[in-house]
Design a protein around this motif. Sequence first.
Motif, PDB file in Angstrom:
ATOM      1  N   LYS A   6       6.593   7.631 -16.898  1.00 33.54           N
ATOM      2  CA  LYS A   6       5.878   8.542 -15.667  1.00 33.54           C
ATOM      3  C   LYS A   6       6.548   8.511 -14.463  1.00 33.54           C
ATOM      4  CE  LYS A   6       2.180   5.094 -15.198  1.00 33.54           C
ATOM      5  NZ  LYS A   6       0.737   4.983 -15.135  1.00 33.54           N
ATOM      6  N   LYS A   7       6.670   9.191 -13.416  1.00 31.72           N
ATOM      7  CA  LYS A   7       7.150   9.152 -12.248  1.00 31.72           C
ATOM      8  C   LYS A   7       6.195   8.357 -11.247  1.00 31.72           C
ATOM      9  CE  LYS A   7       9.402  11.948  -8.792  1.00 31.72           C
ATOM     10  NZ  LYS A   7       9.758  13.375  -8.309  1.00 31.72           N
ATOM     11  N   THR A   8       6.776   7.410 -10.542  1.00 32.29           N
ATOM     12  CA  THR A   8       5.829   6.537  -9.713  1.00 32.29           C
ATOM     13  C   THR A   8       6.628   6.653  -8.192  1.00 32.29           C
ATOM     14  OG1 THR A   8       6.768   4.394 -10.014  1.00 32.29           O
ATOM     15  CG2 THR A   8       4.911   5.170 -11.309  1.00 32.29           C
ATOM     16  N   PRO A   9       6.285   6.335  -7.246  1.00 33.80           N
ATOM     17  CA  PRO A   9       7.056   6.289  -5.856  1.00 33.80           C
ATOM     18  C   PRO A   9       8.270   5.234  -6.067  1.00 33.80           C
ATOM     19  CG  PRO A   9       4.790   6.361  -5.293  1.00 33.80           C
ATOM     20  CD  PRO A   9       4.727   6.283  -6.842  1.00 33.80           C
ATOM     21  N   MET A  10       7.794   4.256  -7.033  1.00 35.42           N
ATOM     22  CA  MET A  10       8.772   3.117  -7.142  1.00 35.42           C
ATOM     23  C   MET A  10      10.016   3.468  -8.023  1.00 35.42           C
ATOM     24  SD  MET A  10       6.377  -0.265  -7.107  1.00 35.42           S
ATOM     25  CE  MET A  10       5.282   0.321  -8.281  1.00 35.42           C
ATOM     26  N   GLY A  11       9.699   4.675  -8.920  1.00 37.33           N
ATOM     27  CA  GLY A  11      10.655   5.046  -9.938  1.00 37.33           C
ATOM     28  C   GLY A  11       9.978   5.373 -11.286  1.00 37.33           C
ATOM     29  N   ILE A  12      10.609   5.456 -12.178  1.00 31.62           N
ATOM     30  CA  ILE A  12      10.304   6.232 -13.673  1.00 31.62           C
ATOM     31  C   ILE A  12      10.046   4.773 -14.388  1.00 31.62           C
ATOM     32  CG2 ILE A  12      10.554   7.461 -15.501  1.00 31.62           C
ATOM     33  CD1 ILE A  12      12.255   9.483 -13.640  1.00 31.62           C
ATOM     34  N   ILE A  13       8.654   4.751 -14.917  1.00 32.94           N
ATOM     35  CA  ILE A  13       8.332   3.591 -15.896  1.00 32.94           C
ATOM     36  C   ILE A  13       7.695   4.095 -17.143  1.00 32.94           C
ATOM     37  CG2 ILE A  13       8.282   1.992 -13.804  1.00 32.94           C
ATOM     38  CD1 ILE A  13       5.188   2.071 -14.122  1.00 32.94           C
ATOM     39  N   ALA A  14       7.708   3.425 -18.063  1.00 35.43           N
ATOM     40  CA  ALA A  14       7.183   3.379 -19.488  1.00 35.43           C
ATOM     41  C   ALA A  14       6.890   1.945 -20.044  1.00 35.43           C
ATOM     42  CB  ALA A  14       8.162   3.866 -20.497  1.00 35.43           C
ATOM     43  N   ARG A  15       5.539   1.817 -20.310  1.00 34.72           N
ATOM     44  CA  ARG A  15       5.302   0.455 -20.931  1.00 34.72           C
ATOM     45  C   ARG A  15       4.915   0.527 -22.458  1.00 34.72           C
ATOM     46  NH1 ARG A  15       0.625  -1.579 -17.588  1.00 34.72           N
ATOM     47  NH2 ARG A  15       2.123  -1.800 -15.861  1.00 34.72           N
ATOM     48  N   LEU A  16       5.780  -0.675 -23.111  1.00 33.81           N
ATOM     49  CA  LEU A  16       5.672  -0.667 -24.478  1.00 33.81           C
ATOM     50  C   LEU A  16       4.982  -2.011 -24.781  1.00 33.81           C
ATOM     51  CD1 LEU A  16       8.526   0.741 -23.878  1.00 33.81           C
ATOM     52  CD2 LEU A  16       8.141   1.544 -25.986  1.00 33.81           C
ATOM     53  N   LYS A  17       4.881  -2.252 -26.131  1.00 33.46           N
ATOM     54  CA  LYS A  17       4.582  -3.791 -26.518  1.00 33.46           C
ATOM     55  C   LYS A  17       5.677  -4.216 -27.652  1.00 33.46           C
ATOM     56  CE  LYS A  17       0.336  -2.698 -28.177  1.00 33.46           C
ATOM     57  NZ  LYS A  17      -0.906  -2.975 -28.645  1.00 33.46           N
TER      58      LYS A  17
ATOM     59  N   VAL B 195       0.837  -1.259  -0.101  1.00 35.44           N
ATOM     60  CA  VAL B 195       0.122   0.173  -0.060  1.00 35.44           C
ATOM     61  C   VAL B 195       0.983   1.141  -0.009  1.00 35.44           C
ATOM     62  CG1 VAL B 195      -1.876   1.148   1.199  1.00 35.44           C
ATOM     63  CG2 VAL B 195      -1.929  -1.290   1.380  1.00 35.44           C
ATOM     64  N   MET B 196       0.882   2.084  -1.230  1.00 39.63           N
ATOM     65  CA  MET B 196       1.815   3.069  -1.225  1.00 39.63           C
ATOM     66  C   MET B 196       0.974   4.250  -1.796  1.00 39.63           C
ATOM     67  SD  MET B 196       5.200   1.803  -3.005  1.00 39.63           S
ATOM     68  CE  MET B 196       4.920  -0.036  -3.437  1.00 39.63           C
ATOM     69  N   PRO B 197       1.253   5.711  -1.460  1.00 40.41           N
ATOM     70  CA  PRO B 197       0.437   6.700  -2.237  1.00 40.41           C
ATOM     71  C   PRO B 197       0.678   6.267  -3.714  1.00 40.41           C
ATOM     72  CG  PRO B 197       2.191   7.485  -0.727  1.00 40.41           C
ATOM     73  CD  PRO B 197       2.544   5.997  -0.686  1.00 40.41           C
TER      74      PRO B 197
ATOM     75  N   VAL C 299      -0.036   4.543  -5.883  1.00 39.75           N
ATOM     76  CA  VAL C 299       0.217   3.320  -6.671  1.00 39.75           C
ATOM     77  C   VAL C 299      -0.771   2.326  -6.260  1.00 39.75           C
ATOM     78  CG1 VAL C 299       1.916   1.211  -6.793  1.00 39.75           C
ATOM     79  CG2 VAL C 299       2.580   3.788  -6.558  1.00 39.75           C
ATOM     80  N   PRO C 300      -1.662   1.613  -7.091  1.00 38.62           N
ATOM     81  CA  PRO C 300      -2.388   0.784  -6.830  1.00 38.62           C
ATOM     82  C   PRO C 300      -2.022  -0.301  -5.817  1.00 38.62           C
ATOM     83  CG  PRO C 300      -2.427   1.179  -9.073  1.00 38.62           C
ATOM     84  CD  PRO C 300      -1.261   1.890  -8.521  1.00 38.62           C
ATOM     85  N   GLN C 301      -3.050  -0.505  -4.832  1.00 36.24           N
ATOM     86  CA  GLN C 301      -2.632  -1.685  -3.906  1.00 36.24           C
ATOM     87  C   GLN C 301      -2.250  -3.070  -4.808  1.00 36.24           C
ATOM     88  OE1 GLN C 301      -4.946  -2.097  -0.238  1.00 36.24           O
ATOM     89  NE2 GLN C 301      -5.255  -4.285  -0.821  1.00 36.24           N
ATOM     90  N   HIS C 302      -1.166  -3.783  -4.422  1.00 28.35           N
ATOM     91  CA  HIS C 302      -0.817  -4.996  -5.144  1.00 28.35           C
ATOM     92  C   HIS C 302      -0.052  -5.817  -4.121  1.00 28.35           C
ATOM     93  CE1 HIS C 302       2.630  -2.249  -5.592  1.00 28.35           C
ATOM     94  NE2 HIS C 302       3.380  -3.197  -5.675  1.00 28.35           N
ATOM     95  N   TRP C 303       0.267  -7.171  -4.472  1.00 32.51           N
ATOM     96  CA  TRP C 303       1.238  -7.972  -3.964  1.00 32.51           C
ATOM     97  C   TRP C 303       2.603  -7.690  -4.346  1.00 32.51           C
ATOM     98  CZ3 TRP C 303      -0.618 -10.708   0.354  1.00 32.51           C
ATOM     99  CH2 TRP C 303      -1.844 -10.952   0.645  1.00 32.51           C
ATOM    100  N   ALA C 304       3.558  -8.026  -3.645  1.00 33.71           N
ATOM    101  CA  ALA C 304       5.100  -7.906  -4.173  1.00 33.71           C
ATOM    102  C   ALA C 304       5.919  -8.187  -3.034  1.00 33.71           C
ATOM    103  CB  ALA C 304       5.404  -6.314  -4.294  1.00 33.71           C
ATOM    104  N   CYS C 305       7.260  -8.726  -3.670  1.00 37.65           N
ATOM    105  CA  CYS C 305       8.413  -9.026  -2.781  1.00 37.65           C
ATOM    106  C   CYS C 305       9.709  -9.011  -3.880  1.00 37.65           C
ATOM    107  CB  CYS C 305       8.338 -10.357  -2.166  1.00 37.65           C
ATOM    108  SG  CYS C 305       8.303 -11.599  -3.239  1.00 37.65           S
ATOM    109  N   GLU C 306      10.672  -8.879  -3.054  1.00 43.03           N
ATOM    110  CA  GLU C 306      12.018  -9.161  -3.839  1.00 43.03           C
ATOM    111  C   GLU C 306      12.361 -10.574  -3.928  1.00 43.03           C
ATOM    112  OE1 GLU C 306      14.050  -6.526  -5.055  1.00 43.03           O
ATOM    113  OE2 GLU C 306      12.808  -4.813  -4.783  1.00 43.03           O
ATOM    114  N   ILE C 307      12.812 -10.899  -5.106  1.00 44.81           N
ATOM    115  CA  ILE C 307      13.399 -12.452  -5.210  1.00 44.81           C
ATOM    116  C   ILE C 307      14.635 -11.997  -6.031  1.00 44.81           C
ATOM    117  CG2 ILE C 307      13.084 -14.648  -6.253  1.00 44.81           C
ATOM    118  CD1 ILE C 307       9.986 -14.116  -6.360  1.00 44.81           C
ATOM    119  N   GLY C 308      15.790 -12.306  -5.197  1.00 44.54           N
ATOM    120  CA  GLY C 308      16.863 -11.829  -5.645  1.00 44.54           C
ATOM    121  C   GLY C 308      16.826 -10.627  -5.719  1.00 44.54           C
ATOM    122  N   SER C 309      17.335  -9.681  -6.832  1.00 44.12           N
ATOM    123  CA  SER C 309      17.000  -8.285  -7.199  1.00 44.12           C
ATOM    124  C   SER C 309      15.710  -7.892  -8.152  1.00 44.12           C
ATOM    125  CB  SER C 309      18.483  -8.057  -7.735  1.00 44.12           C
ATOM    126  OG  SER C 309      18.756  -8.366  -8.989  1.00 44.12           O
ATOM    127  N   VAL C 310      14.870  -9.044  -8.028  1.00 42.77           N
ATOM    128  CA  VAL C 310      13.744  -8.891  -9.083  1.00 42.77           C
ATOM    129  C   VAL C 310      12.440  -8.428  -8.119  1.00 42.77           C
ATOM    130  CG1 VAL C 310      12.485  -9.846 -10.883  1.00 42.77           C
ATOM    131  CG2 VAL C 310      14.778 -10.045 -10.745  1.00 42.77           C
TER     132      VAL C 310
END
Length: 130
Positions: free
Chosen positions: A105-116, A43-45, A47-58
Motif C-alpha cells: 500500500k502507498k503511504t506518504p513514506m513510500g510503499i510498504i507491505a507487511r508479512l510474517k 504528524v503526517m497526513p 499516517v498515524p501519529q508516531h515517534w521517529a528519527c533516522e539513525i544512520g540510514s535506518v
Amino acid sequence: MSSTQRPPAPPLAIAACLLFSEEPDALAAFYIDKMGVPLKRMVMPDVPQHWACEIGSVYFSIWPPATNDALPPGGRSAVAFYVRNLQIVFEKLAAEGVDVIFAPKKTPMGIIARLKDPQGNAFELYTTIS
C-alpha cells in the motif's frame, strides 16, 4: 529451492526498525532520556501519529498499537527491508505461502507491505515512491 531456481535478489538495506507500544510516549521518553535517541513526534497526513528519527540510514520508530495492522500476538517489533521491486518480491513470497499481514500500500513514506516469517515475526518490504 530447486537447483534451477535462482535465489531472490537480497534486500538493498534495512530501511526501518518499528516498535509497537501500548504507551508510545513513555517508550519514546525512555529512548530519548536513556539512550539519547533524537526521536521527534511525527504528524503526517494519512499516517498515524508516531515517534521517529533516522539513525544512520535506518528509520527508527515507535507506534501506538492501533497502527499495528494485525501484528501477530506478542508481535511488538518489526524490521523493514528496502527492496528494489516491492511488487515482484511481495508476489513471489505470497506465492510461496508466506503469511501476508497486508498487501503493498502507498503511504506518504513510500510503499510498504507487511508479512510474517515462519516464527510469526512481522517484517515489512519497503520501497520509495517513484
